[in-house]
Motif scaffolding. Structure first.
Motif, mmCIF file in Angstrom:
data_model
loop_
_atom_site.group_PDB
_atom_site.id
_atom_site.type_symbol
_atom_site.label_atom_id
_atom_site.label_comp_id
_atom_site.label_asym_id
_atom_site.label_seq_id
_atom_site.Cartn_x
_atom_site.Cartn_y
_atom_site.Cartn_z
ATOM 1 N N LEU A 105 0.342 -1.482 0.504
ATOM 2 C CA LEU A 105 0.277 -0.205 -0.204
ATOM 3 C C LEU A 105 1.234 1.252 -0.205
ATOM 4 C CD1 LEU A 105 -2.863 -0.582 2.908
ATOM 5 C CD2 LEU A 105 -3.454 -1.071 0.027
ATOM 6 N N ALA A 106 2.226 1.049 0.488
ATOM 7 C CA ALA A 106 2.938 2.142 1.120
ATOM 8 C C ALA A 106 3.190 2.907 -0.536
ATOM 9 C CB ALA A 106 3.870 1.967 2.011
ATOM 10 N N PRO A 107 3.778 4.722 -0.375
ATOM 11 C CA PRO A 107 4.250 4.471 -1.773
ATOM 12 C C PRO A 107 5.890 4.294 -2.285
ATOM 13 C CG PRO A 107 4.496 6.610 0.358
ATOM 14 C CD PRO A 107 3.569 5.182 0.540
ATOM 15 N N GLY A 108 6.487 3.780 -3.558
ATOM 16 C CA GLY A 108 7.693 4.307 -3.881
ATOM 17 C C GLY A 108 8.001 2.567 -3.258
ATOM 18 N N ASN A 109 9.177 3.066 -2.917
ATOM 19 C CA ASN A 109 10.638 1.771 -2.300
ATOM 20 C C ASN A 109 10.529 1.585 -0.687
ATOM 21 O OD1 ASN A 109 11.212 4.040 -1.878
ATOM 22 N ND2 ASN A 109 13.249 3.745 -2.463
ATOM 23 N N ASP A 251 16.889 16.355 -0.476
ATOM 24 C CA ASP A 251 18.096 15.365 -1.718
ATOM 25 C C ASP A 251 19.160 16.378 -2.031
ATOM 26 O OD1 ASP A 251 16.275 13.633 -1.924
ATOM 27 O OD2 ASP A 251 15.287 13.982 -3.931
ATOM 28 N N ARG A 252 19.050 17.859 -1.411
ATOM 29 C CA ARG A 252 20.040 18.237 -2.089
ATOM 30 C C ARG A 252 21.809 18.244 -1.291
ATOM 31 N NH1 ARG A 252 18.008 24.004 -2.673
ATOM 32 N NH2 ARG A 252 17.134 22.743 -4.376
ATOM 33 N N TYR A 253 21.119 18.073 0.253
ATOM 34 C CA TYR A 253 21.891 18.278 1.313
ATOM 35 C C TYR A 253 22.138 17.251 1.677
ATOM 36 C CZ TYR A 253 21.403 22.998 0.734
ATOM 37 O OH TYR A 253 21.681 24.662 0.363
ATOM 38 N N GLY A 254 21.679 15.704 1.618
ATOM 39 C CA GLY A 254 21.281 14.641 1.923
ATOM 40 C C GLY A 254 21.103 14.051 3.475
ATOM 41 N N VAL A 255 19.914 14.810 3.709
ATOM 42 C CA VAL A 255 19.162 14.909 4.688
ATOM 43 C C VAL A 255 17.705 13.932 4.962
ATOM 44 C CG1 VAL A 255 17.218 15.488 6.562
ATOM 45 C CG2 VAL A 255 19.916 17.256 5.317
ATOM 46 N N LEU A 256 17.218 12.925 5.370
ATOM 47 C CA LEU A 256 15.928 12.076 5.251
ATOM 48 C C LEU A 256 14.631 12.723 5.390
ATOM 49 C CD1 LEU A 256 17.845 9.438 6.768
ATOM 50 C CD2 LEU A 256 17.372 9.845 4.829
ATOM 51 N N LEU A 257 13.595 12.566 4.860
ATOM 52 C CA LEU A 257 12.381 12.915 4.741
ATOM 53 C C LEU A 257 11.737 12.196 5.342
ATOM 54 C CD1 LEU A 257 10.467 15.620 4.815
ATOM 55 C CD2 LEU A 257 10.277 14.406 2.078
ATOM 56 N N VAL A 258 11.280 12.706 6.780
ATOM 57 C CA VAL A 258 10.104 11.860 7.674
ATOM 58 C C VAL A 258 8.910 11.570 7.243
ATOM 59 C CG1 VAL A 258 10.022 10.711 9.597
ATOM 60 C CG2 VAL A 258 12.154 10.738 8.815
ATOM 61 N N SER A 259 7.548 11.481 6.884
ATOM 62 C CA SER A 259 6.108 11.811 6.706
ATOM 63 C C SER A 259 5.450 11.392 7.787
ATOM 64 C CB SER A 259 5.456 10.699 5.217
ATOM 65 O OG SER A 259 4.903 11.929 5.195
ATOM 66 N N PRO A 282 8.401 10.393 0.281
ATOM 67 C CA PRO A 282 9.533 10.203 1.960
ATOM 68 C C PRO A 282 10.214 8.800 1.528
ATOM 69 C CG PRO A 282 7.121 9.275 2.684
ATOM 70 C CD PRO A 282 6.911 9.758 1.110
ATOM 71 N N ASP A 283 11.484 9.112 3.129
ATOM 72 C CA ASP A 283 12.099 8.477 3.368
ATOM 73 C C ASP A 283 12.133 6.788 4.300
ATOM 74 O OD1 ASP A 283 14.507 8.548 1.309
ATOM 75 O OD2 ASP A 283 14.431 10.647 2.282
ATOM 76 N N ILE A 284 11.237 7.743 5.002
ATOM 77 C CA ILE A 284 10.237 7.016 6.181
ATOM 78 C C ILE A 284 8.451 7.855 6.114
ATOM 79 C CG2 ILE A 284 10.444 6.456 8.553
ATOM 80 C CD1 ILE A 284 13.181 6.746 8.148
ATOM 81 N N ILE A 285 8.206 6.462 6.269
ATOM 82 C CA ILE A 285 6.541 7.164 7.401
ATOM 83 C C ILE A 285 6.798 6.325 8.327
ATOM 84 C CG2 ILE A 285 4.409 6.713 7.003
ATOM 85 C CD1 ILE A 285 4.178 7.202 3.686
ATOM 86 N N LEU A 302 7.750 2.594 8.191
ATOM 87 C CA LEU A 302 7.543 2.032 7.077
ATOM 88 C C LEU A 302 8.929 2.831 6.623
ATOM 89 C CD1 LEU A 302 3.952 2.079 5.739
ATOM 90 C CD2 LEU A 302 5.853 -0.103 5.038
ATOM 91 N N VAL A 303 10.082 1.920 5.740
ATOM 92 C CA VAL A 303 11.393 2.532 5.496
ATOM 93 C C VAL A 303 11.510 2.197 4.105
ATOM 94 C CG1 VAL A 303 13.673 2.559 5.876
ATOM 95 C CG2 VAL A 303 12.001 2.257 8.061
ATOM 96 N N SER A 304 12.165 3.106 3.605
ATOM 97 C CA SER A 304 12.892 2.419 2.427
ATOM 98 C C SER A 304 13.845 1.793 1.835
ATOM 99 C CB SER A 304 13.089 4.073 1.234
ATOM 100 O OG SER A 304 14.590 4.166 2.032
ATOM 101 N N ASP A 305 13.851 0.935 0.899
ATOM 102 C CA ASP A 305 15.022 0.223 0.127
ATOM 103 C C ASP A 305 16.516 -0.013 0.982
ATOM 104 O OD1 ASP A 305 13.020 -1.832 0.058
ATOM 105 O OD2 ASP A 305 13.137 -1.035 -2.236
ATOM 106 N N ALA A 306 16.416 1.430 0.612
ATOM 107 C CA ALA A 306 18.163 2.464 0.913
ATOM 108 C C ALA A 306 18.749 2.350 1.995
ATOM 109 C CB ALA A 306 18.101 3.914 -0.421
ATOM 110 N N LEU A 307 17.301 2.863 3.291
ATOM 111 C CA LEU A 307 17.306 2.969 4.295
ATOM 112 C C LEU A 307 18.350 1.400 4.880
ATOM 113 C CD1 LEU A 307 15.323 6.102 5.546
ATOM 114 C CD2 LEU A 307 17.577 5.103 5.922
ATOM 115 N N MET A 308 18.015 0.775 4.393
ATOM 116 C CA MET A 308 17.639 -0.762 5.301
ATOM 117 C C MET A 308 18.914 -1.036 4.631
ATOM 118 S SD MET A 308 16.131 -3.139 6.911
ATOM 119 C CE MET A 308 17.359 -4.956 7.302
#
Ligand SMILES: Cc1ncc(COP(=O)(O)O)c(C=O)c1O
Length: 459
Positions: A105-109, A251-259, A282-285, A302-308
């Protein structure tokens, strides 16, 4: 024992033994503690049998309404089969099934679910993950988190450092270092130079995040925590383009976006996730509340594949956990809850009716006390003002008399559960169950009209 004795006894015990959350207990010295005993659909009932429209879904929780036998049965079946087993090194079928369903159900990755029992724990977990992730990936200096003025992200010590409400932080100082605040998106209270243009206001508010990152030093910032629609302060939706710009900045500063979607997920805004409504990734919900509609507690992230990725191989372990996270009963309940979402097309119901909800609330604009009505989906705030033209708000003393002295009790006595809140400017917050329709909107409007009319005469 007669039922009258039962009520007397439970009042006495409630006053002697129970400690209510965020509640001035002295308020009950002279009056009864409201005791809710039963719920059915959009309504709850107290000990005396009085009925109330649950205009807040408990506490932004009961999406499918009260009294759903099939959810209760799913929980009971699970308790009989396997009441408890931890998610520490082991899995159980319902946690696996729920994780897969949420990933779908979650967006993207966002494909990995880390369960908790509450929203605060979810927020706490997201910050800890961000910190450990950056330590594992060669940027150990990134630990700070940016969040918005007045935003509520929970009460545990980590989450409290992210929360932007000064009054509920001061008693617990010193707090965890690293919480940085930026302006929220309250367009009604936008600075004068931006007051006429919502898109421009949104650009400014997003750019304030960039300025904060640069001020703090990008190499020290781990994450930005934002709700899709900010609850505290009274429902601030994002201006057009706001989240797209925030995503670019992160993205410009490499900061994670947590929704932080503890309120905004699971249909509150007409989508499974609020980020889907506003089309950002988001990178994390973080989630909780509506995932089970409150039939049993559950939260998670919910965490992105990249963070895992850094945790997927070798010896790296996310060094964090809680005993009841992903509890089998809660996971079974969440699955039954999501079945109802599908069967009854609750997202469709919110999308089909949200314009009518707004239009019904907007009838209240003819009252002199109603300054702003804002929100999205089934999630609205009504800001009260002393002067509609100047937007002058109430003094602390007036706010105290209006909200605590009159409104909260009067709305409840009139049969409406909602929330009168002055953590920012005074607002009434509404978040009815997602099963509601026009007859409920009309009932909410009628009660608000009567009580707000009376409130105006008491200022
Ligand atoms: C956006 C947000 N984050 C976190 C929390 C904390 O959740 P909990 O009360 O389940 O700990 C809340 C609670 O209302 C919330 O609204």
């Amino acid at each position: 024992m007669t039922s009258f004795d039962a009520i007397e006894n439970s009042q006495e015990a409630a006053k002697r033994n129970l400690w209510l959350h965020f509640t001035r207990m002295s308020a009950y010295e002279q009056s009864d503690v409201p005791v809710i005993v039963r719920g059915s659909g959009a309504y709850v009932f107290d000990q005396q049998g009085r009925r109330y429209l649950d205009g807040l879904s408990g506490l932004f929780v009961t999406q499918v309404g009260h009294g759903r036998q099939e959810i209760a049965d799913a929980g009971a079946r699970q308790a009989a089969e396997l009441a408890y087993f931890p998610l520490w090194s082991y899995a159980h079928p319902k946690a696996i099934e729920l994780a897969a369903r949420l990933a779908e159900l979650a967006p993207g990755n966002l494909n990995r679910v880390f369960f908790t029992t509450s929203g605060s724990e979810a927020v706490e977990s997201a910050w800890k993950l961000a910190k450990q992730y950056f330590k594992l990936t060669g940027e150990p200096g990134r630990y700070k988190v940016i969040s918005r003025d007045l935003a509520y992200h929970g009460t545990s010590m980590g989450a409290l450092a992210i929360t932007g409400l000064a009054d509920i932080k001061h008693p617990f100082e010193p707090l965890l270092p690293g919480g940085v605040r930026v302006p929220n998106t309250n367009f009604y209270r936008a600075p004068d130079f931006l007051a006429g243009d919502e898109a421009e206001f949104g650009r400014w508010a997003a750019d304030e995040i960039e300025r904060a990152i640069l001020r703090e030093g990008a190499q020290s910032v781990a994450a930005v925590f934002l709700e899709p629609v900010q609850n505290s302060g009274g429902c601030f939706p994002p201006p057009p383009g706001y989240f797209q710009r925030v995503r670019e900045i992160c993205d410009r500063y490499g900061v994670l976006l947590v929704s932080d979607e503890v309120i905004c997920a699971f249909g509150r805004l007409g989508y499974y996730f609020g980020s889907q409504r506003y089309e950002y990734q988001p990178d994390i919900i973080t989630f909780a509340k509506g995932v089970t509609s409150g039939y049993s507690p559950l939260g998670g992230m919910l965490v992105s594949d990249a963070l895992m990725e850094p945790f997927s191989s070798g010896t790296a372990t996310f060094l964090h956990g809680v005993t009841f996270a992903g509890h089998p009963v809660s996971a079974a309940v969440a699955l039954a809850n999501l079945d109802i979402f599908e069967k009854e097309d609750l997202l469709g119901n919110v999308r089909a009716n949200e314009a009518a909800f707004r239009a019904t609330l907007e009838k209240l604009y003819d009252l002199p006390i109603v300054g702003d009505i804002r929100g999205a989906g089934y999630f609205y705030g009504i800001e009260m003002v002393k002067d509609k033209v100047t937007r002058e708000t109430f003094t602390d003393d007036e706010s105290e008399r209006l909200l605590r002295g009159f409104l909260s009790q009067a709305l409840f006595d009139a049969g409406l559960v909602c929330r009168a809140d002055d953590r920012g400017d005074p607002v009434i917050q509404l978040a009815p169950p997602l099963i509601c329709g026009q007859e409920h909107f009309d009932e909410i409007e009628a009660i608000l009209r009567t009580v707000l009319t009376e409130a105006w005469t008491r200022i």
